[in-house]
Design an enzyme around this catalytic site. Structure first.
Site, mmCIF file in Angstrom:
data_model
loop_
_atom_site.group_PDB
_atom_site.id
_atom_site.type_symbol
_atom_site.label_atom_id
_atom_site.label_comp_id
_atom_site.label_asym_id
_atom_site.label_seq_id
_atom_site.Cartn_x
_atom_site.Cartn_y
_atom_site.Cartn_z
ATOM 1 N N GLY A 1 0.795 -1.218 0.000
ATOM 2 C CA GLY A 1 0.000 0.000 0.000
ATOM 3 C C GLY A 1 0.825 1.264 0.000
ATOM 4 N N ASN B 1 -5.581 -6.980 -1.868
ATOM 5 C CA ASN B 1 -4.549 -5.934 -1.954
ATOM 6 C C ASN B 1 -4.991 -4.747 -2.796
ATOM 7 O OD1 ASN B 1 -1.988 -8.463 -2.425
ATOM 8 N ND2 ASN B 1 -2.776 -7.649 -0.522
ATOM 9 N N LYS C 1 4.387 -9.708 -6.861
ATOM 10 C CA LYS C 1 4.249 -8.258 -6.774
ATOM 11 C C LYS C 1 5.448 -7.533 -7.370
ATOM 12 C CE LYS C 1 1.299 -7.908 -2.668
ATOM 13 N NZ LYS C 1 1.209 -7.380 -1.289
ATOM 14 N N CYS D 1 -2.918 -3.739 9.294
ATOM 15 C CA CYS D 1 -3.963 -3.459 8.309
ATOM 16 C C CYS D 1 -4.855 -4.674 8.107
ATOM 17 C CB CYS D 1 -3.338 -3.044 6.976
ATOM 18 S SG CYS D 1 -2.458 -1.467 7.053
#
Length: 356
Positions: free
Chosen positions: A39, A68, A84, A190
């Site tokens: 993020g 995500n 990623k 998170c």
């Protein structure tokens, strides 16, 4: 020093009008290590490349997950399941085909941290665990590498520039451990507490702005911490000074060996909320009995007793996201479980351990 190509000069022309050719050239010559394409890392990567950083190293060992995408703006639905680091590198090259980016699909550890940090002009830490953040900060202090540090949770974020170590201008500098000597005891993440996707973009943008300001020599506020709240919108700033009593970091902890995947108990009481189960979906192996009892649905002891009777087991593993709530649950309902003919034990590490 590699001069800007005509294409890069044209692409960054409006920024160069603002900061000058020398500053833009410094950005082009800079090498930034970005830890994590999450993020914070995604918007920061986007802005670093758009701003003219010429060389990047990106390290992230994770793959894109559907959960995500609301905050990790370099990824789309078609990227789910892909590494990623590789996807983010491809998006970065779309923004600036001439950028040099080394995408490393691996975890930052005590074994590789010093080598990666030492060759960077600046490190931007977009990781999401305190263990990694302190590893990054300690490696930066040992190599005297500037560090842009950031955190985000719920509607709040913090950004700071640290530069500590023996090779800083004053031989000491200011580092993360001058602000937070050890990791905070609050383990909310998170994953368990949630995060507003737009907040991560704001905080990631502040991190990129801090990095660009430092590397271009426009602004270098070492030790300045900026805090941001989304609702109501608010910025606060404080300056951290060096703690003269704190010795500089001289070694990293030994690399931890990957622990074996926890075995599934024969009976599991899952106390996660519905939204938490969406984040980590578990498939019990054959022969395992599983009952879902979210904490928010427990209004009295009868709910727990009914769930234990449904499991009908002598030994019951209690499961939450990280292992803290389940540990408290097992302790609280120990006597009640005994009256139902069961013994409760915590599944240490939570759902991530069973789902790995």
């Amino acid at each position: 020093m590699t001069p800007l190509s005509p294409e890069e000069e044209r692409r960054t022309a409006r920024q160069t009008l603002l900061i000058g050719r020398d500053a833009q050239q410094r950005l082009h010559n800079a090498h930034v290590l970005v830890v994590g394409a999450g993020g914070l890392g995604c918007p920061a990567l986007q802005q670093l490349v758009a701003g003219g950083i010429g060389k990047l190293t990106l390290i992230d060992d994770d793959v894109v997950d559907l959960t995500n995408i609301h905050r990790q703006i370099l990824f789309g639905a078609a990227d789910v399941g892909r590494p990623k680091a590789e996807v983010a590198a491809a998006r970065v090259r779309d923004l600036q085909p001439g950028v040099q980016i080394n995408a490393r699909r691996e975890r930052l550890t005590s074994d590789n941290a010093l080598d990666l940090v030492a060759v960077a002009d600046l490190v931007l830490d977009g990781s999401d665990t305190y263990a990694t953040k302190y590893l990054v900060a300690d490696a930066c202090e040992m190599t005297s590498t500037p560090l842009v540090w950031g955190t985000v949770l719920r509607f709040h974020g913090d950004v700071a520039l640290f530069h500590s170590g023996a090779d800083t201008p004053d031989g000491r500098g200011v580092g993360l451990r001058d602000l937070l000597p050890s990791p905070p005891s609050d383990t909310a993440t998170c994953e368990t507490a949630g995060v507003l996707g737009a907040t991560t973009s704001v905080v990631g943008g502040l991190m990129a702005t801090t990095a660009l300001g430092f590397l271009s020599e426009l602004d270098a506020p070492v030790g300045r911490v900026t805090s941001y709240d989304a609702f109501p919108p608010l910025f606060r700033t404080l300056t951290v000074g060096a703690d003269p009593a704190r010795p500089l970091v001289t070694h990293l902890p030994e690399a931890q060996k990957t622990s074996a995947i926890a075995r599934w108990p024969s009976a599991v009481l899952d106390i996660r909320e519905y939204e938490e189960r969406l984040l980590v979906e578990l498939t019990p192996p054959p022969g395992t009995r599983l009952v879902e009892l979210p904490l928010s649905r427990i209004h009295d002891d009868a709910h727990v007793a009914n769930a234990l009777r449904e499991l009908d087991a002598d030994d019951v593993g209690v499961l939450c996201s990280l292992g803290k709530k389940s540990a408290a649950f097992a302790l609280r309902y120990e006597e009640l479980a005994h009256t139902c003919g069961a013994r409760l034990h915590n599944i240490d590490g939570g759902a991530r351990v069973l789902g790995s």
